[in-house]
Design a protein around this motif. Structure first.
Motif, PDB file in Angstrom:
ATOM      1  N   MET A   1       0.833  -1.196   0.000  1.00  0.00           N
ATOM      2  CA  MET A   1       0.000   0.000   0.000  1.00  0.00           C
ATOM      3  C   MET A   1       0.875   1.258   0.000  1.00  0.00           C
ATOM      4  O   MET A   1       2.021   1.232   0.425  1.00  0.00           O
ATOM      5  N   ARG A   2       0.303   2.342  -0.416  1.00  0.00           N
ATOM      6  CA  ARG A   2       0.875   3.679  -0.211  1.00  0.00           C
ATOM      7  C   ARG A   2       0.186   4.246   1.029  1.00  0.00           C
ATOM      8  O   ARG A   2      -1.045   4.342   1.079  1.00  0.00           O
ATOM      9  N   ILE A   3       0.979   4.595   2.044  1.00  0.00           N
ATOM     10  CA  ILE A   3       0.443   4.981   3.352  1.00  0.00           C
ATOM     11  C   ILE A   3       1.101   6.277   3.798  1.00  0.00           C
ATOM     12  O   ILE A   3       2.327   6.421   3.740  1.00  0.00           O
ATOM     13  N   ALA A   4       0.296   7.228   4.253  1.00  0.00           N
ATOM     14  CA  ALA A   4       0.807   8.502   4.761  1.00  0.00           C
ATOM     15  C   ALA A   4       0.867   8.465   6.281  1.00  0.00           C
ATOM     16  O   ALA A   4       0.004   7.879   6.937  1.00  0.00           O
ATOM     17  N   VAL A   5       1.892   9.125   6.843  1.00  0.00           N
ATOM     18  CA  VAL A   5       2.073   9.151   8.295  1.00  0.00           C
ATOM     19  C   VAL A   5       2.444  10.564   8.731  1.00  0.00           C
ATOM     20  O   VAL A   5       3.406  11.147   8.206  1.00  0.00           O
ATOM     21  N   THR A   6       1.697  11.123   9.679  1.00  0.00           N
ATOM     22  CA  THR A   6       2.125  12.352  10.346  1.00  0.00           C
ATOM     23  C   THR A   6       2.786  11.965  11.668  1.00  0.00           C
ATOM     24  O   THR A   6       2.547  10.885  12.200  1.00  0.00           O
ATOM     25  N   GLY A   7       3.621  12.862  12.187  1.00  0.00           N
ATOM     26  CA  GLY A   7       4.317  12.530  13.427  1.00  0.00           C
ATOM     27  C   GLY A   7       5.359  11.452  13.223  1.00  0.00           C
ATOM     28  O   GLY A   7       5.685  10.712  14.154  1.00  0.00           O
ATOM     29  N   SER A   8       5.915  11.374  12.014  1.00  0.00           N
ATOM     30  CA  SER A   8       6.808  10.261  11.682  1.00  0.00           C
ATOM     31  C   SER A   8       8.174  10.370  12.354  1.00  0.00           C
ATOM     32  O   SER A   8       8.957   9.414  12.319  1.00  0.00           O
ATOM     33  N   SER A   9       8.482  11.521  12.960  1.00  0.00           N
ATOM     34  CA  SER A   9       9.767  11.663  13.643  1.00  0.00           C
ATOM     35  C   SER A   9       9.678  11.336  15.127  1.00  0.00           C
ATOM     36  O   SER A   9      10.692  11.315  15.821  1.00  0.00           O
ATOM     37  N   GLY A  10       8.474  11.076  15.627  1.00  0.00           N
ATOM     38  CA  GLY A  10       8.289  10.739  17.023  1.00  0.00           C
ATOM     39  C   GLY A  10       8.572   9.275  17.304  1.00  0.00           C
ATOM     40  O   GLY A  10       8.870   8.490  16.395  1.00  0.00           O
ATOM     41  N   ARG A 105      -8.865   4.534   2.293  1.00  0.00           N
ATOM     42  CA  ARG A 105      -9.889   3.658   2.869  1.00  0.00           C
ATOM     43  C   ARG A 105     -10.005   3.837   4.380  1.00  0.00           C
ATOM     44  O   ARG A 105     -11.057   3.628   4.951  1.00  0.00           O
ATOM     45  N   VAL A 106      -8.884   4.224   5.022  1.00  0.00           N
ATOM     46  CA  VAL A 106      -8.900   4.288   6.483  1.00  0.00           C
ATOM     47  C   VAL A 106      -8.017   5.431   6.982  1.00  0.00           C
ATOM     48  O   VAL A 106      -6.953   5.707   6.437  1.00  0.00           O
ATOM     49  N   LEU A 107      -8.493   6.102   8.017  1.00  0.00           N
ATOM     50  CA  LEU A 107      -7.725   7.092   8.771  1.00  0.00           C
ATOM     51  C   LEU A 107      -7.611   6.586  10.204  1.00  0.00           C
ATOM     52  O   LEU A 107      -8.625   6.368  10.866  1.00  0.00           O
ATOM     53  N   VAL A 108      -6.385   6.372  10.668  1.00  0.00           N
ATOM     54  CA  VAL A 108      -6.143   6.006  12.067  1.00  0.00           C
ATOM     55  C   VAL A 108      -5.600   7.257  12.741  1.00  0.00           C
ATOM     56  O   VAL A 108      -4.473   7.682  12.469  1.00  0.00           O
ATOM     57  N   SER A 109      -6.422   7.854  13.597  1.00  0.00           N
ATOM     58  CA  SER A 109      -6.074   9.132  14.207  1.00  0.00           C
ATOM     59  C   SER A 109      -5.774   8.951  15.684  1.00  0.00           C
ATOM     60  O   SER A 109      -6.526   8.297  16.412  1.00  0.00           O
ATOM     61  N   ILE A 209      -5.278  -2.700  13.232  1.00  0.00           N
ATOM     62  CA  ILE A 209      -6.382  -1.793  12.885  1.00  0.00           C
ATOM     63  C   ILE A 209      -6.408  -1.549  11.379  1.00  0.00           C
ATOM     64  O   ILE A 209      -7.478  -1.542  10.749  1.00  0.00           O
ATOM     65  N   LEU A 210      -5.239  -1.346  10.796  1.00  0.00           N
ATOM     66  CA  LEU A 210      -5.154  -1.124   9.353  1.00  0.00           C
ATOM     67  C   LEU A 210      -5.797  -2.267   8.577  1.00  0.00           C
ATOM     68  O   LEU A 210      -6.507  -2.043   7.594  1.00  0.00           O
ATOM     69  N   ASP A 211      -5.574  -3.489   9.037  1.00  0.00           N
ATOM     70  CA  ASP A 211      -6.006  -4.677   8.301  1.00  0.00           C
ATOM     71  C   ASP A 211      -7.381  -5.211   8.715  1.00  0.00           C
ATOM     72  O   ASP A 211      -7.853  -6.184   8.126  1.00  0.00           O
ATOM     73  N   THR A 212      -8.005  -4.600   9.732  1.00  0.00           N
ATOM     74  CA  THR A 212      -9.260  -5.129  10.270  1.00  0.00           C
ATOM     75  C   THR A 212     -10.391  -4.166   9.938  1.00  0.00           C
ATOM     76  O   THR A 212     -10.632  -3.176  10.645  1.00  0.00           O
ATOM     77  N   SER A 278     -11.659  -8.273  18.458  1.00  0.00           N
ATOM     78  CA  SER A 278     -11.359  -8.393  17.025  1.00  0.00           C
ATOM     79  C   SER A 278     -10.242  -9.400  16.752  1.00  0.00           C
ATOM     80  O   SER A 278      -9.812  -9.547  15.603  1.00  0.00           O
ATOM     81  N   GLY A 279      -9.773 -10.084  17.804  1.00  0.00           N
ATOM     82  CA  GLY A 279      -8.800 -11.158  17.614  1.00  0.00           C
ATOM     83  C   GLY A 279      -7.352 -10.769  17.797  1.00  0.00           C
ATOM     84  O   GLY A 279      -6.459 -11.574  17.503  1.00  0.00           O
ATOM     85  N   PHE A 280      -7.081  -9.573  18.302  1.00  0.00           N
ATOM     86  CA  PHE A 280      -5.690  -9.153  18.497  1.00  0.00           C
ATOM     87  C   PHE A 280      -5.072  -9.907  19.673  1.00  0.00           C
ATOM     88  O   PHE A 280      -5.707 -10.092  20.711  1.00  0.00           O
ATOM     89  N   THR A 281      -3.824 -10.323  19.508  1.00  0.00           N
ATOM     90  CA  THR A 281      -3.088 -11.029  20.556  1.00  0.00           C
ATOM     91  C   THR A 281      -1.900 -10.184  21.008  1.00  0.00           C
ATOM     92  O   THR A 281      -1.083  -9.758  20.179  1.00  0.00           O
ATOM     93  N   PHE A 282      -1.796  -9.958  22.299  1.00  0.00           N
ATOM     94  CA  PHE A 282      -0.710  -9.159  22.856  1.00  0.00           C
ATOM     95  C   PHE A 282       0.534 -10.016  23.049  1.00  0.00           C
ATOM     96  O   PHE A 282       0.455 -11.121  23.599  1.00  0.00           O
ATOM     97  N   ALA A 283       1.690  -9.488  22.647  1.00  0.00           N
ATOM     98  CA  ALA A 283       2.955 -10.166  22.906  1.00  0.00           C
ATOM     99  C   ALA A 283       3.409  -9.938  24.350  1.00  0.00           C
ATOM    100  O   ALA A 283       4.063 -10.797  24.938  1.00  0.00           O
TER     101      ALA A 283
END
Length: 296
Positions: A1-10, A105-109, A209-212, A278-283
């Motif tokens: 995918m082509r994905i944009a990210v803000t705050g990429s230096s944090g 398709r999706v915004l994760v804010s 979240i991106l994939d669900t 949603s089926g997420f498993t924590f490491a």
């Protein structure tokens, strides 16, 4: 995918960009200056302006930018900077997305478990109402600022994040040096709950979240086992092999931190109900595992 990210230096943005690129995704980073590389897109959150042409072809946007809540004392001026960086920035991103002929398709804010305010010993999931005070009010306005993207039909997720366990930055990054010197200890009574999440789990949750596609709206990014400050203090001491004899009384924290002390002394016992459902498993579901992972 082509994905944009803000705050990429944090802290989170840097790790997320690396994770996405390792899996072959094309990442464009939004920067607050003229672009210097092909993967950069200019934006100005204060002016609520985004070079929307740079978002064309993006299937997803991760919006993680914002002034650090714990970076400075909460003067009126800095509270305004915290608020503007989040609310104006989110509105700018949402409106830029909505202006595209083919929006992502999706915004994760980004958002925060500060939405719930002080919950005491009561566990809260995403269905809980907002609390009262600066952070809950901020989080509500922060999330509402994404309305334009939602109205454009973009699946919008609000990642309500807890304390990210990392030795490289963030609030927890400031704790490690103190504990390594044997100067760590509980804060106030130590009975307040701190909802945490290991950095590796935070990045994995964002990718989940991106994939669900069924996930939208608020999602708590916290480990399933929130613990008290007293328990965190003991775990840090065990992992680092250092004494934890010191403590900071609540009155001293109020003098040193001012209004921000309410966030340190307040209790947020948030649980990640929607992630788990949603089926997420924590490491690293437990705090000691998260601390050890941070040191690796």
């Amino acid at each position: 995918m082509r994905i944009a990210v803000t705050g990429s230096s944090g802290l989170i943005g840097t790790t997320l960009v690396r994770s996405l690129r390792e899996d072959g995704h094309q990442v464009v980073r939004l920067v607050r200056r003229p672009p210097r590389a092909e993967d950069e897109v200019e934006w100005d959150p204060r002016r609520q302006w985004v070079d929307a042409s740079g978002l064309m072809g993006c299937e997803a946007v991760f919006h993680l930018a914002g002034a650090g809540v714990g970076d400075r004392r909460w003067t009126d001026a800095y509270k305004k900077e915290i608020r503007d960086s989040r609310v104006l920035g989110t509105a700018a991103i949402a409106e830029a997305i909505a202006s595209l002929d083919t929006p992502p398709r999706v915004l994760v804010s980004g958002s925060a478990v500060g939405f719930y305010g002080d919950t005491g010993e009561r566990a809260v999931d995403e269905s809980a109402p907002p609390g009262h005070g600066f952070l809950p009010d901020l989080c509500q306005d922060w999330e509402e600022a994404a309305t334009a993207a939602q109205e454009a039909g973009v699946r919008t997720v609000f990642a309500r994040t807890g304390l990210v366990v990392s030795a490289e930055g963030g609030a927890w990054g400031k704790l490690f040096p103190l504990f390594k010197l044997g100067l760590g200890g509980r804060m106030g009574s130590g009975r307040q709950y701190w909802s945490f999440i290991a950095l590796r789990d935070h990045i994995a949750a964002l990718r989940h979240i991106l994939d669900t596609s069924e996930l939208s709206g608020p999602v708590n990014l916290t480990a399933p086992t929130p613990v008290t400050n007293r328990e965190i203090t003991a775990a840090m001491g065990r992992v680092l092999g250092r004494p934890t004899l010191f403590s900071v009384p609540a009155p001293a924290l109020r003098i040193a931190l001012g209004e921000m002390s309410g966030d340190v002394l307040g209790s947020v016992r948030a649980v990640p109900r929607r992630l788990l459902d949603s089926g997420f498993t924590f490491a690293c579901p437990h705090v000691e595992e998260a601390i050890k992972a941070a040191l690796r």
